[in-house]
Enzyme design. Structure first.
Site, short mmCIF file in Angstrom:
data_model
loop_
_atom_site.label_atom_id
_atom_site.label_comp_id
_atom_site.label_asym_id
_atom_site.label_seq_id
_atom_site.Cartn_x
_atom_site.Cartn_y
_atom_site.Cartn_z
N SER A 267 -5.50 -10.00 -27.54
CA SER A 267 -6.00 -10.14 -26.17
C SER A 267 -7.17 -11.12 -26.16
O SER A 267 -7.67 -11.50 -27.22
CB SER A 267 -6.54 -8.79 -25.67
OG SER A 267 -5.54 -7.81 -25.69
N SER A 305 -0.78 -8.73 -24.40
CA SER A 305 -2.14 -9.27 -24.34
C SER A 305 -2.90 -8.72 -23.13
O SER A 305 -2.33 -8.60 -22.05
CB SER A 305 -2.05 -10.80 -24.23
OG SER A 305 -2.92 -11.43 -25.12
N ASP A 307 -5.52 -10.19 -21.12
CA ASP A 307 -6.23 -11.45 -20.91
C ASP A 307 -6.93 -11.34 -19.56
O ASP A 307 -6.36 -11.65 -18.52
CB ASP A 307 -5.25 -12.63 -20.91
CG ASP A 307 -4.45 -12.71 -22.22
OD1 ASP A 307 -4.85 -12.04 -23.19
OD2 ASP A 307 -3.45 -13.43 -22.26
#
Ligand SMILES: *[C@@H]1O[C@H](CO)[C@@H](O)[C@H](O)[C@H]1NC(C)=O
Ligand SMILES: *[C@@H]1O[C@H](CO)[C@@H](O)[C@H](O)[C@H]1NC(C)=O
Ligand SMILES: *[C@@H]1O[C@H](CO)[C@@H](O)[C@H](O)[C@H]1NC(C)=O
Ligand SMILES: *[C@@H]1O[C@H](CO)[C@@H](O)[C@H](O)[C@H]1NC(C)=O
Ligand SMILES: *[C@@H]1O[C@H](CO)[C@@H](O)[C@H](O)[C@H]1NC(C)=O
Ligand SMILES: *[C@@H]1O[C@H](CO)[C@@H](O)[C@H](O)[C@H]1NC(C)=O
Length: 391
Positions: A267, A305, A307
């Site tokens: 991430s 992820s 993000d």
């Protein structure tokens, strides 16, 4: 040849930083620019988020025994005065891929304001980060928790350090969060990178990474943009530096000495600060541009992820006491240089996190090597992309 360059680099680094507070850590880690990696735009004095006036950063790095490799990063948006009125900033956020956590953003969206410190840590410590940040704010000013809506809910974001760190032990305690916040309160403008704070156990593009920072001065408008990020994403073959497929080249020449799977499972958390007067909808636009910086490195916002990005403005909100508020904001048609600065800062900060991080051995003997500075230099030279004025 490389050894000579390294000595010269070290000398120039020492010379540049002589007389500043960087001296305290006389073994300052190398940064992307020190290797001759080229970047566009003009960085601020420290090339760090702290180039935005009053932004302060503190770390608590926790490395214990064979298996604890973790930590806490704290950011104070408006310096060490924790009173509500002093901390309040316009802010907004963006999620490129939501397999992660950032607390406090619902109230932030609703009110338009960030008014608490920001904590970045590991995935399992969001809860302790949250309660500890609230307790710390309370300790700073006992009357400040009368109505939690007045102060905002703490922003706590995370990435996963479970390869190198035995998170099952829940090693982060309240006092570690307090120490990161206290360190931020007492901090200078120099910001350490690599295996520090929340970034201690992080891995990027198959190499050891962690915390990175960078800034840009938007000369035409005299505004500063800075980012601090915790990078933990990407596969080796995706890595692009200065437009060069560095990851592909490294796979061709290196023996694999990593014990972690080459999967895009991590991430990235990015905090962006600016002193430009931007309203929340404009800060949302800044936060979305963070994605483009990640894209320049080869990131794809992979399925697993988290993000998540937050952008805030430290510009003055006038008439603090009156019923109707007055706020200045930048005309939309002048905002492109700030978008550009945001993208440049993110690109450089991610590379800084890789260049500063050192090889780490952690939980269960797992080893994650740092990226070879020498190999990166040689690959950029091969593609004629090395900044020769540095060498
Ligand atoms: C190249 O290095 C010089 C000297 O450090 C620096 O002033 C210049 O900004 C760098 N250029 C790029 C494109 O990074
Ligand atoms: C912090 O800000 C508040 C509100 O503006 C002010 O009353 C107080 O004196 C400040 N405290 C410090 C230590 O500067
Ligand atoms: C403490 O918090 C209260 C309530 O939010 C606020 O009115 C006051 O200015 C703060 N005091 C200081 C010294 O920061
Ligand atoms: C640019 O901004 C900085 C920080 O706000 C300020 O100190 C400086 O005076 C400004 N410079 C110009 C030329 O306006
Ligand atoms: C390196 O080796 C490890 C352990 O065998 C493996 O999990 C990882 O995928 C390999 N990395 C690459 C880039 O091949
Ligand atoms: C913010 O604006 C107000 C009103 O214009 C002014 O009195 C105050 O000094 C400003 N504060 C800062 C830190 O620039």
């Amino acid at each position: 040849m490389y050894t000579i360059q390294r000595v010269l680099l070290f000398c120039s680094v020492w010379y540049c930083t002589e007389g500043s507070d960087v001296e305290k850590t006389s073994t300052r880690k190398l940064r992307a620019r020190d290797l001759g990696i080229p970047f566009d735009g003009t960085p601020g004095k420290y090339n760090a988020i702290t180039d935005v006036d009053n932004v302060q950063v503190g770390f608590r790095t926790i490395i214990e025994g064979d298996s604890i490799r973790t930590g806490v990063t704290a950011i104070l948006p408006r310096g060490s005065n924790i009173s509500i009125t002093e901390q309040r900033c316009f802010a907004n956020w963006f999620s490129l891929n939501g397999n992660g956590e950032m607390t406090g953003i619902h109230l932030l969206t609703e009110s338009g304001f960030l008014s608490t410190p920001i904590i970045i840590t590991n995935t399992n410590s969001v809860g302790i980060g949250y309660t500890s940040a609230l307790k710390w704010i309370y300790q700073q000013n006992e009357t400040s928790l009368v109505n939690v809506g007045d102060i905002g809910l703490p922003i706590v974001a995370e990435t996963w350090d479970g390869f190198l760190n035995n998170f099952r032990e829940f090693p982060i305690k309240e006092e570690h969060v307090f120490e990161a916040l206290d360190n931020a309160k007492q901090s200078s403008s120099y910001v350490e990178e690599g295996n520090v704070g929340g970034g201690t156990g992080m891995i990027n593009f198959g190499y050891k990474a962690g915390t990175g920072t960078s800034s840009r001065i938007v000369d035409t408008l005299n505004y500063t943009v800075g980012v601090l990020l915790q990078a933990n994403f990407g596969r080796k073959n995706q890595l692009i530096i200065a437009g060069v497929p560095v990851g592909q080249e490294l796979l061709d020449i290196e023996t694999n000495t990593s014990s972690v799977p080459d999967k895009d499972v991590g991430s990235i958390i990015v905090i962006l600060a600016t002193d430009a007067p931007l309203l929340p909808h404009q800060l949302k636009r800044m936060a979305t541009r963070v994605s483009l910086g990640i894209g320049k490195l080869g990131g794809i916002g992979a399925d697993s992820s988290g993000d998540i990005f937050l952008a805030f403005s430290t510009a003055n909100i006038t008439d603090k006491s009156s019923t109707t508020k007055v706020a200045e904001f930048l005309s939309n048609d002048l905002i492109n240089p700030l978008f550009n600065a945001a993208i440049q800062c993110v690109e450089e900060a991610i590379i800084n996190s890789l260049i500063a991080a050192e090889t780490m051995v952690g939980f269960g003997g797992i080893r994650v090597p740092s990226i070879s500075h020498e190999n990166v230099i040689n690959i950029l030279r091969k593609y004629n992309r090395l900044n020769d004025s540095t060498h």
